[in-house]
Design an enzyme around this catalytic site. Structure first.
Site, PDB file in Angstrom:
ATOM      1  CG  HIS A   1      -3.157   3.724   2.178  1.00 54.26           C
ATOM      2  ND1 HIS A   1      -3.566   3.335   0.858  1.00 54.26           N
ATOM      3  CD2 HIS A   1      -3.210   2.597   2.783  1.00 54.26           C
ATOM      4  CE1 HIS A   1      -3.877   2.032   0.892  1.00 54.26           C
ATOM      5  NE2 HIS A   1      -3.518   1.603   2.054  1.00 54.26           N
TER       6      HIS A   1
ATOM      7  CB  CYS B   1      -1.067   0.137   1.013  1.00 57.18           C
ATOM      8  SG  CYS B   1      -2.281  -1.282   1.282  1.00 57.18           S
TER       9      CYS B   1
ATOM     10  CG  ASN C   1      -6.651  -0.760   1.178  1.00 54.60           C
ATOM     11  OD1 ASN C   1      -5.962  -0.073   0.335  1.00 54.60           O
ATOM     12  ND2 ASN C   1      -6.297  -1.148   2.413  1.00 54.60           N
TER      13      ASN C   1
HETATM   14  O1  UT7 Z   1      -3.711  -0.801   3.602  1.00 47.35           O
HETATM   15  C1  UT7 Z   1      -3.026  -1.204   4.751  1.00 47.35           C
HETATM   16  C2  UT7 Z   1      -3.431  -2.143   5.646  1.00 47.35           C
HETATM   17  N1  UT7 Z   1      -4.831  -2.146   6.032  1.00 47.35           N
HETATM   18  C3  UT7 Z   1      -5.377  -1.246   6.688  1.00 47.35           C
HETATM   19  O2  UT7 Z   1      -4.950  -0.192   7.135  1.00 47.35           O
HETATM   20  C4  UT7 Z   1      -6.612  -2.100   7.645  1.00 47.35           C
HETATM   21  C5  UT7 Z   1      -6.179  -1.706   9.313  1.00 47.35           C
HETATM   22  N2  UT7 Z   1      -7.252  -2.295   9.888  1.00 47.35           N
HETATM   23  C6  UT7 Z   1      -8.597  -1.971  10.246  1.00 47.35           C
HETATM   24  O3  UT7 Z   1      -8.946  -1.013   9.350  1.00 47.35           O
HETATM   25  C7  UT7 Z   1      -9.451  -2.601  11.066  1.00 47.35           C
HETATM   26  O4  UT7 Z   1      -8.737  -3.048  12.049  1.00 47.35           O
HETATM   27  C8  UT7 Z   1     -10.324  -3.250  10.399  1.00 47.35           C
HETATM   28  C9  UT7 Z   1     -11.641  -2.407   9.659  1.00 47.35           C
HETATM   29  C10 UT7 Z   1      -9.810  -4.419   9.453  1.00 47.35           C
HETATM   30  C11 UT7 Z   1     -11.268  -4.049  11.700  1.00 47.35           C
HETATM   31  O5  UT7 Z   1     -11.932  -3.146  12.367  1.00 47.35           O
HETATM   32  P1  UT7 Z   1     -11.665  -3.258  14.014  1.00 47.35           P
HETATM   33  O6  UT7 Z   1     -12.517  -2.302  14.598  1.00 47.35           O
HETATM   34  O7  UT7 Z   1     -10.303  -3.499  14.349  1.00 47.35           O
HETATM   35  O8  UT7 Z   1     -12.720  -4.778  14.186  1.00 47.35           O
HETATM   36  P2  UT7 Z   1     -12.155  -6.157  14.711  1.00 47.35           P
HETATM   37  O9  UT7 Z   1     -11.252  -6.669  14.009  1.00 47.35           O
HETATM   38  O10 UT7 Z   1     -11.996  -5.967  16.234  1.00 47.35           O
HETATM   39  O11 UT7 Z   1     -13.501  -6.890  14.706  1.00 47.35           O
HETATM   40  C12 UT7 Z   1     -14.648  -6.625  15.525  1.00 47.35           C
HETATM   41  C13 UT7 Z   1     -15.776  -7.494  15.224  1.00 47.35           C
HETATM   42  C14 UT7 Z   1     -15.448  -8.884  15.318  1.00 47.35           C
HETATM   43  O12 UT7 Z   1     -16.662  -9.660  16.160  1.00 47.35           O
HETATM   44  P3  UT7 Z   1     -16.570 -10.073  17.680  1.00 47.35           P
HETATM   45  O13 UT7 Z   1     -15.032 -10.890  17.856  1.00 47.35           O
HETATM   46  O14 UT7 Z   1     -16.186  -8.793  18.394  1.00 47.35           O
HETATM   47  O15 UT7 Z   1     -17.581 -10.766  17.910  1.00 47.35           O
HETATM   48  C15 UT7 Z   1     -15.553  -9.506  13.928  1.00 47.35           C
HETATM   49  O16 UT7 Z   1     -15.630 -10.997  13.876  1.00 47.35           O
HETATM   50  O17 UT7 Z   1     -16.166  -7.447  14.108  1.00 47.35           O
HETATM   51  C16 UT7 Z   1     -16.461  -8.714  13.325  1.00 47.35           C
HETATM   52  N3  UT7 Z   1     -16.185  -8.815  11.925  1.00 47.35           N
HETATM   53  C17 UT7 Z   1     -17.180  -8.227  11.159  1.00 47.35           C
HETATM   54  N4  UT7 Z   1     -18.455  -8.113  11.227  1.00 47.35           N
HETATM   55  C18 UT7 Z   1     -19.180  -7.773  10.105  1.00 47.35           C
HETATM   56  C19 UT7 Z   1     -15.005  -8.648  11.181  1.00 47.35           C
HETATM   57  N5  UT7 Z   1     -15.270  -8.342   9.887  1.00 47.35           N
HETATM   58  C20 UT7 Z   1     -16.666  -8.302   9.580  1.00 47.35           C
HETATM   59  C21 UT7 Z   1     -17.361  -7.801   8.689  1.00 47.35           C
HETATM   60  N6  UT7 Z   1     -18.698  -7.771   8.769  1.00 47.35           N
HETATM   61  N7  UT7 Z   1     -16.963  -7.800   7.506  1.00 47.35           N
END
Ligand code: UT7
Length: 337
Positions: free
Chosen positions: A264, A118, A294
């Protein structure tokens, strides 16, 4: 860190290209266990574009390059350097850059790919500037082009909803700006045009946090993207601003002097947090993650194209670009448009 030089890499034109098919969060709800509400709340993404079978990284790159050349008032014949930032090349080899070169009918100069995920576009612009500032090459086409949809595991809802496909391109020209003040001497308006400073970094110990689980030399497959989202998020908002601070210092300016911050486009919350750290007001931040998702190395040139097309970025503006990608790799650069 790039320093002072007589010849500077000045922006002549920007262009972009997106696949035909736009996929909204609502549409994804029918195939992935997710919701529009979750995606918007956690990332700001509302839609993304997904390449069809007839669209590849090179075809998108060629289309974006044609627009950039047109806006620059130049033809493919004027270009002697093509750098393509991508992690999703059409083939393992030849490089996507040489395919774009051939697609545009360029037969002189040099073309090569650069891989910094990225952060690829920031790395590519910085690399092209070295060629132009040295006087070895006159005009560069710098492209960020990706088809991340091809390396997504559509069974993994934690990654597949985040990414999209597209390409952006910028034409840089070596121009003698030596009669103007140099970065160390001036503030804001006195600065010369072109790429003024950049800072690139990488730290390979973070490999497991964001990687593709395949490759020619290991699995002999293309593989799928794997990400520890929370870890990447923490690093992105916590540490990568070091390159922004260094780039401001190298230019002798502060965030207040910036006209536009074009980071980004991975996550709205990361973008907002990075801007807030430096006190950059929301109205100076270009945000397109809601429309493109992204798109990895393509995200910054896509955002630049949008902000140039709608008249926000104008000649003379001070623009900072900044990104973090797998590795980790990260970097920032300041250009006077
Ligand atoms: O390009 C450079 C690299 N990429 C990035 O910069 C991405 C960096 N990371 C992020 O943007 C965020 O960490 C994410 C958007 C990927 C995730 O957000 P988060 O607030 O860190 O969520 P999480 O991973 O802690 O997940 C929270 C909950 C989980 O459920 P439980 O365990 O709390 O019950 C996940 O299972 O959200 C659930 N979840 C989803 N729910 C609905 C994860 N993906 C999804 C989804 N739809 N697509």
């Amino acid at each position: 860190m790039s320093g002072v030089s007589r010849l500077r890499a000045v922006v002549k034109g920007v262009g972009s290209a997106l696949p035909k098919r736009c996929v909204t969060n609502k549409e994804l709800e029918s195939t992935v266990d997710t919701s529009d509400e979750w995606i918007v709340q956690r990332t700001g993404i509302r839609q993304r574009y997904i390449a069809g079978d007839d669209e590849t990284t090179s075809t998108l790159g060629i289309a974006a390059a044609r627009v950039a050349l047109d806006r620059a008032g130049l033809t493919p014949d004027d270009i002697d350097l093509v750098v393509c930032a991508t992690s999703t090349p059409d083939y393992t080899f030849p490089s996507t850059a040489t395919m774009i070169q051939a697609g545009l009918g360029i037969t002189k100069g040099v073309a090569f790919d650069l891989q910094a995920v990225c952060a690829g576009f920031v790395f590519a612009v910085t690399t092209a500037e070295k060629f132009l500032a040295s006087g070895s090459h006159k005009r560069a086409l710098v492209i960020g082009a990706e088809t991340f949809s091809r390396i997504l595991d559509w069974e993994d809802r934690t990654t597949c909803v985040l990414f999209g496909d597209g390409a952006g391109a910028i034409v840089l020209e070596a121009q003698d700006q030596s009669e103007l003040a140099q970065p160390e001497q001036g503030q804001g308006d006195n600065l010369p045009r072109g790429l003024l400073a950049s800072c690139l970094r990488s730290d390979g110990k973070h490999r497991a946090k964001l990687f593709v689980d395949g490759g020619p030399s290991t699995t002999k497959t293309v593989g799928f993207l794997r990400m520890e989202g929370k870890e990447v998020f923490k690093f992105a908002v916590g540490q990568v601003t070091d390159v922004m601070a260094e780039t401001f210092a190298a230019c002798g300016i502060t965030a207040k002097d910036l006209d536009w911050f074009v980071p980004h486009q991975a996550n709205r919350r990361i973008i907002d947090a990075s801007a807030q750290k430096f006190g950059i007001p929301p109205e100076k931040v270009v945000t397109t993650v809601q429309d493109h998702g992204n798109t990895s190395a393509a995200s910054i040139p896509l955002a630049l194209a949008v902000a140039c097309e709608d008249g926000r970025i104008k000649p003379g503006d001070l623009v900072m670009i900044e990104a973090i990608g797998g590795g980790f790799t990260w970097g920032a650069a300041i250009l006077r448009w």
